[in-house]
Design a protein around this motif. Structure first.
Motif, mmCIF file in Angstrom:
data_model
loop_
_atom_site.group_PDB
_atom_site.id
_atom_site.type_symbol
_atom_site.label_atom_id
_atom_site.label_comp_id
_atom_site.label_asym_id
_atom_site.label_seq_id
_atom_site.Cartn_x
_atom_site.Cartn_y
_atom_site.Cartn_z
ATOM 1 N N MET A 1 34.770 38.451 34.602
ATOM 2 C CA MET A 1 35.802 38.198 33.632
ATOM 3 C C MET A 1 36.042 36.694 33.473
ATOM 4 N N GLU A 2 35.095 35.902 33.913
ATOM 5 C CA GLU A 2 35.255 34.448 33.811
ATOM 6 C C GLU A 2 35.181 33.962 32.371
ATOM 7 N N ASN A 3 34.583 34.742 31.486
ATOM 8 C CA ASN A 3 34.405 34.299 30.111
ATOM 9 C C ASN A 3 35.611 34.570 29.217
ATOM 10 N N GLN A 4 36.702 35.053 29.764
ATOM 11 C CA GLN A 4 37.896 35.297 28.955
ATOM 12 C C GLN A 4 38.568 33.978 28.608
ATOM 13 N N ARG A 5 39.008 33.879 27.370
ATOM 14 C CA ARG A 5 39.664 32.663 26.913
ATOM 15 C C ARG A 5 41.185 32.780 26.964
ATOM 16 N N HIS A 6 41.702 33.990 27.030
ATOM 17 C CA HIS A 6 43.147 34.177 27.075
ATOM 18 C C HIS A 6 43.553 34.688 28.453
ATOM 19 N N ILE A 7 44.785 34.498 28.778
ATOM 20 C CA ILE A 7 45.299 34.909 30.078
ATOM 21 C C ILE A 7 45.917 36.292 29.948
ATOM 22 N N VAL A 8 45.524 37.180 30.819
ATOM 23 C CA VAL A 8 46.078 38.537 30.839
ATOM 24 C C VAL A 8 47.279 38.511 31.767
ATOM 25 N N ILE A 12 48.161 45.757 34.654
ATOM 26 C CA ILE A 12 47.504 46.994 34.248
ATOM 27 C C ILE A 12 46.205 46.696 33.509
ATOM 28 N N HIS A 13 46.162 45.606 32.772
ATOM 29 C CA HIS A 13 45.003 45.286 31.953
ATOM 30 C C HIS A 13 43.978 44.416 32.665
ATOM 31 N N ARG A 14 44.199 44.079 33.897
ATOM 32 C CA ARG A 14 43.227 43.314 34.667
ATOM 33 C C ARG A 14 42.325 44.273 35.433
ATOM 34 N N PRO A 15 41.042 43.935 35.567
ATOM 35 C CA PRO A 15 40.185 44.803 36.368
ATOM 36 C C PRO A 15 40.570 44.733 37.842
ATOM 37 N N CYS A 16 40.455 45.839 38.518
ATOM 38 C CA CYS A 16 40.748 45.876 39.946
ATOM 39 C C CYS A 16 39.701 45.071 40.710
ATOM 40 N N PRO A 17 40.064 44.523 41.860
ATOM 41 C CA PRO A 17 39.089 43.770 42.646
ATOM 42 C C PRO A 17 37.888 44.617 43.078
ATOM 43 N N ASP A 18 38.079 45.925 43.236
ATOM 44 C CA ASP A 18 36.966 46.763 43.656
ATOM 45 C C ASP A 18 36.053 47.169 42.493
ATOM 46 N N MET A 19 36.357 46.722 41.292
ATOM 47 C CA MET A 19 35.519 47.008 40.136
ATOM 48 C C MET A 19 34.533 45.854 39.934
ATOM 49 N N ALA A 20 33.617 45.711 40.858
ATOM 50 C CA ALA A 20 32.695 44.582 40.838
ATOM 51 C C ALA A 20 31.795 44.594 39.613
ATOM 52 N N GLY A 21 31.475 45.756 39.093
ATOM 53 C CA GLY A 21 30.610 45.833 37.928
ATOM 54 C C GLY A 21 31.225 45.250 36.677
ATOM 55 N N CYS A 22 32.533 45.117 36.640
ATOM 56 C CA CYS A 22 33.191 44.550 35.463
ATOM 57 C C CYS A 22 33.028 43.035 35.401
ATOM 58 N N SER A 23 32.974 42.381 36.534
ATOM 59 C CA SER A 23 32.891 40.926 36.523
ATOM 60 C C SER A 23 31.455 40.436 36.401
ATOM 61 N N ASN A 24 30.495 41.176 36.934
ATOM 62 C CA ASN A 24 29.101 40.757 36.883
ATOM 63 C C ASN A 24 28.214 42.004 36.753
ATOM 64 N N PRO A 25 28.115 42.587 35.547
ATOM 65 C CA PRO A 25 27.366 43.835 35.392
ATOM 66 C C PRO A 25 25.864 43.632 35.588
ATOM 67 N N ASP A 26 25.224 44.630 36.181
ATOM 68 C CA ASP A 26 23.786 44.606 36.418
ATOM 69 C C ASP A 26 23.101 45.400 35.302
ATOM 70 N N PRO A 27 22.261 44.781 34.492
ATOM 71 C CA PRO A 27 21.617 45.488 33.385
ATOM 72 C C PRO A 27 20.761 46.676 33.846
ATOM 73 N N LYS A 28 20.145 46.581 35.021
ATOM 74 C CA LYS A 28 19.322 47.689 35.524
ATOM 75 C C LYS A 28 20.185 48.912 35.822
ATOM 76 N N LEU A 29 21.348 48.682 36.443
ATOM 77 C CA LEU A 29 22.240 49.797 36.742
ATOM 78 C C LEU A 29 22.825 50.396 35.465
ATOM 79 N N THR A 30 23.108 49.544 34.491
ATOM 80 C CA THR A 30 23.629 50.031 33.218
ATOM 81 C C THR A 30 22.598 50.917 32.538
ATOM 82 N N ALA A 31 21.347 50.481 32.521
ATOM 83 C CA ALA A 31 20.278 51.276 31.913
ATOM 84 C C ALA A 31 20.099 52.601 32.648
#
Length: 72
Positions: A1-8, A12-31
């Motif tokens: 979520m480093e690419n966000q330009r606005h502050i949340v 409730i609208h922030r990703p949980c710390p255990d949601m690692a895939g939200c901050s750095n998604p792996d294209p292989k896992l997504t596929a």
């Protein structure tokens, strides 16, 4: 979520710390996940939203022909 330009401000609208895939998604896992979803759709005969919308539009078109005064 480093690419966000606005502050949340709402936690409730922030990703949980255990949601690692939200901050750095792996294209292989997504596929891999998308392939698994496709296999499940085929196994259970589920349609995508685009397929359902096309089917609904076709149904409405056929019903409209009957309402005007007969079969198409």
């Amino acid at each position: 979520m480093e690419n966000q330009r606005h502050i949340v401000t709402s936690p409730i609208h922030r990703p949980c710390p255990d949601m690692a895939g939200c901050s750095n998604p792996d294209p292989k896992l997504t596929a891999k996940s998308l392939a698994a979803i496709e296999r499940l759709r085929e196994k259970f005969s589920l349609k995508t939203s685009e397929e359902r919308q096309a089917e609904e539009a076709e149904y409405k078109h056929s019903i409209a022909g009957f309402g005007i005064g007969g079969a198409l």
